[in-house]
Design a protein around this motif. Structure first.
Motif, short mmCIF file in Angstrom:
data_model
loop_
_atom_site.label_atom_id
_atom_site.label_comp_id
_atom_site.label_asym_id
_atom_site.label_seq_id
_atom_site.Cartn_x
_atom_site.Cartn_y
_atom_site.Cartn_z
N ASN A 1 33.36 -11.44 -2.27
CA ASN A 1 32.68 -11.26 -3.55
C ASN A 1 31.20 -11.66 -3.52
O ASN A 1 30.46 -11.30 -4.43
CB ASN A 1 33.39 -12.06 -4.65
N LYS A 2 30.80 -12.40 -2.48
CA LYS A 2 29.38 -12.78 -2.39
C LYS A 2 28.49 -11.56 -2.26
O LYS A 2 27.34 -11.56 -2.71
CB LYS A 2 29.16 -13.71 -1.18
N GLN B 1 41.83 -17.43 -0.80
CA GLN B 1 40.76 -17.57 -1.80
C GLN B 1 39.38 -17.59 -1.13
O GLN B 1 38.43 -17.00 -1.65
CB GLN B 1 40.97 -18.83 -2.62
N ALA B 2 39.28 -18.26 0.02
CA ALA B 2 37.99 -18.34 0.72
C ALA B 2 37.54 -16.97 1.20
O ALA B 2 36.37 -16.60 1.07
CB ALA B 2 38.09 -19.30 1.91
N ASP C 1 38.34 -14.19 -0.14
CA ASP C 1 37.97 -13.41 -1.32
C ASP C 1 36.59 -13.82 -1.83
O ASP C 1 35.80 -12.98 -2.26
CB ASP C 1 39.01 -13.61 -2.42
N ARG C 2 36.28 -15.13 -1.78
CA ARG C 2 34.94 -15.58 -2.20
C ARG C 2 33.86 -15.00 -1.31
O ARG C 2 32.81 -14.56 -1.78
CB ARG C 2 34.88 -17.12 -2.18
N GLU C 3 34.14 -14.97 -0.01
CA GLU C 3 33.18 -14.37 0.93
C GLU C 3 32.99 -12.88 0.62
O GLU C 3 31.88 -12.36 0.65
CB GLU C 3 33.68 -14.54 2.37
#
Length: 447
Positions: A229-230, A222-223, A225-227
């Motif tokens: 998507n930033k 998840q981390a 993926d968040r990076e």
């Protein structure tokens, strides 16, 4: 057998069907042309090349169901396509229906080279990922070998309609593969990123490795993926430039080894070499067996020595074998067993390097959300150049003898060494999320 090995083996059966479907047509080649009275052009278009164009289409569009429907659902669709293609081809009443069903099978081949490596890379632990993804390529070459064996057996037992059984028998492994997928779970990374289903993903991850901290794995996915998507980036953007270039080049060099030139036209090459009885040393089944053995060796070594080392070993083998064959043609020194032995060395070099590495490497270098598209790009590049080389080879052989042709492929392998030395990263033992940070850094977001 551990769940991870069992699931990988079931999914890798898509590779067996890929290889079987690609090679089985060789046994139906002449009987079909005679049965339907086709010209060489009609035969090439409707019978021999139709599956190849289906493969190109499947490679282009295979990322859509792989991302939208899921890896498992797409693999199930592929099994259905193979089954329908086998039965339809066997029962075809004219060349148009035969080509239609061959096109469907080709579409399954193209989709499988997208979905199967992507799935296995996403469920495999980093330290075993190379070996498990390489199961797919092993199954491809094993499928090719079994197609030749099956054709030989059926051809000797049956009469004029043997070709129908040759292409139809693929329905049996296609059905077994499709039913086996009922025991395979969805990719945990796909569940987390596309469905937000961390509970099912955690269950799958726990079955893969009960000793690892499942929650920490989910948080890492998840981390990452968040990076990702930033900084929103299109697939063809500066951010993904490196993995795109890497996927294109490894697939490009895979075909410019000359592997399809050798596999598809070995009889012509041997005939041009005036080998006579020595051609028996390089029967199609013999080529297939050598490829199977050296792909197994590549599988055993890929997680121990790494991807780059195998590419170096293979490149040297390619250059030596291709150069000797080229020199033999230039000097008209074509007698004896020299060329058959060097072609065996060439096939061995391919099995241990490019044959083992290509699908592993492409499945590793793209971020989780872009993996299917990246796999599609690499697969399309591979099949596009396979089609081009297959189409131009008869024309090339009509103008040149083997000397300049094999010299050209040897030179391309020198360029491959340059690619490995200066551009290709080592991916052995590194998690997919860490590779994502390394190869697709968020700082490069340009469109």
């Amino acid at each position: 057998m551990s769940p991870i090995v069992k699931w990988s083996a079931f999914v890798a059966m898509a590779g067996f069907l890929f290889g079987f479907d690609t090679a089985v047509i060789s046994g139906a080649d002449k009987p079909i042309q005679e049965l339907w009275g086709l010209s060489d052009l009609q035969h090439g278009l409707f019978i021999m090349s139709m599956a190849l164009w289906g493969t190109v289409l499947g490679a282009i569009f295979g990322n859509w169901p792989t991302d939208r429907l899921g890896r498992r659902a797409t693999l199930f669709i592929i099994g259905v396509l193979y089954f329908v293609s086998a039965v339809g081809s066997a029962l075809a009443t004219d060349p148009f229906w035969f080509s239609f069903f061959r096109l469907i099978g080709g579409f399954g081949v193209g989709m499988s080279s997208v979905a199967a490596p992507a799935y296995i890379s996403e469920i495999a632990p980093a330290e075993r990922r190379g070996n498990l993804v390489a199961l797919y390529q092993f199954n491809v070459v094993f499928g090719i070998f079994m197609a030749y064996v099956s054709n030989a057996i059926l051809g000797s037992l049956l009469g004029d309609d043997a070709w129908r059984w040759m292409v139809g028998v693929e329905a049996i492994p296609a059905l077994v593969y499709t039913l086996a997928l009922l025991k395979v779970p969805e990719s945990p990374r796909w569940l987390i990123l596309n469905k937000g289903d961390t509970r099912t993903a955690a269950d799958v991850l726990n079955q893969i490795d009960p000793q690892r901290d499942t929650q920490a794995q989910i948080e890492e996915i998840q981390a990452a993926d968040r990076e990702d998507n930033k900084v929103h980036s299109r697939f063809f953007s500066r951010r993904y430039r490196l993995p795109i270039v890497l996927a294109f080049l490894i697939a490009f060099f895979n075909q410019f080894t000359g592997i399809n030139f050798v596999l598809y036209y070995a009889p012509r090459i041997l005939e041009a070499a005036q080998l006579g009885d020595n051609a028996a040393l390089l029967s199609t089944a013999g080529i297939g067996l050598i490829m199977v053995i050296f792909t197994m060796i590549g599988m055993a070594l890929i997680d121990r020595f790494g991807r780059r080392t195998l590419m170096y070993i293979g490149s040297v083998g390619y250059i030596v074998s291709l150069s000797i064959i080229s020199h033999a043609f230039f000097t008209d020194n074509l007698g004896g067993a020299l060329i058959p032995l060097q072609l065996c060395l060439f096939v061995a070099a391919h099995g241990i390097s490019q044959g083992t590495v290509i699908w592993v490497f492409i499945s590793e270098i793209f971020p989780n959300r872009e993996r299917a598209r990246g796999q599609s790009l690499g697969s399309f590049t591979h099949w596009f150049f396979a089609a081009v080389i297959t189409l131009v080879t008869p024309w090339v052989l009509g103008i040149f003898n083997g000397g300049p042709v094999f010299a050209f492929f040897a030179f391309m392998m020198v360029l491959q060494i340059v690619f490995v030395a200066f551009l290709m990263p080592e991916t052995k033992g590194i998690s997919l999320e860490k590779l994502q940070q390394k190869l697709s850094p968020k700082g490069e977001s340009g469109h």
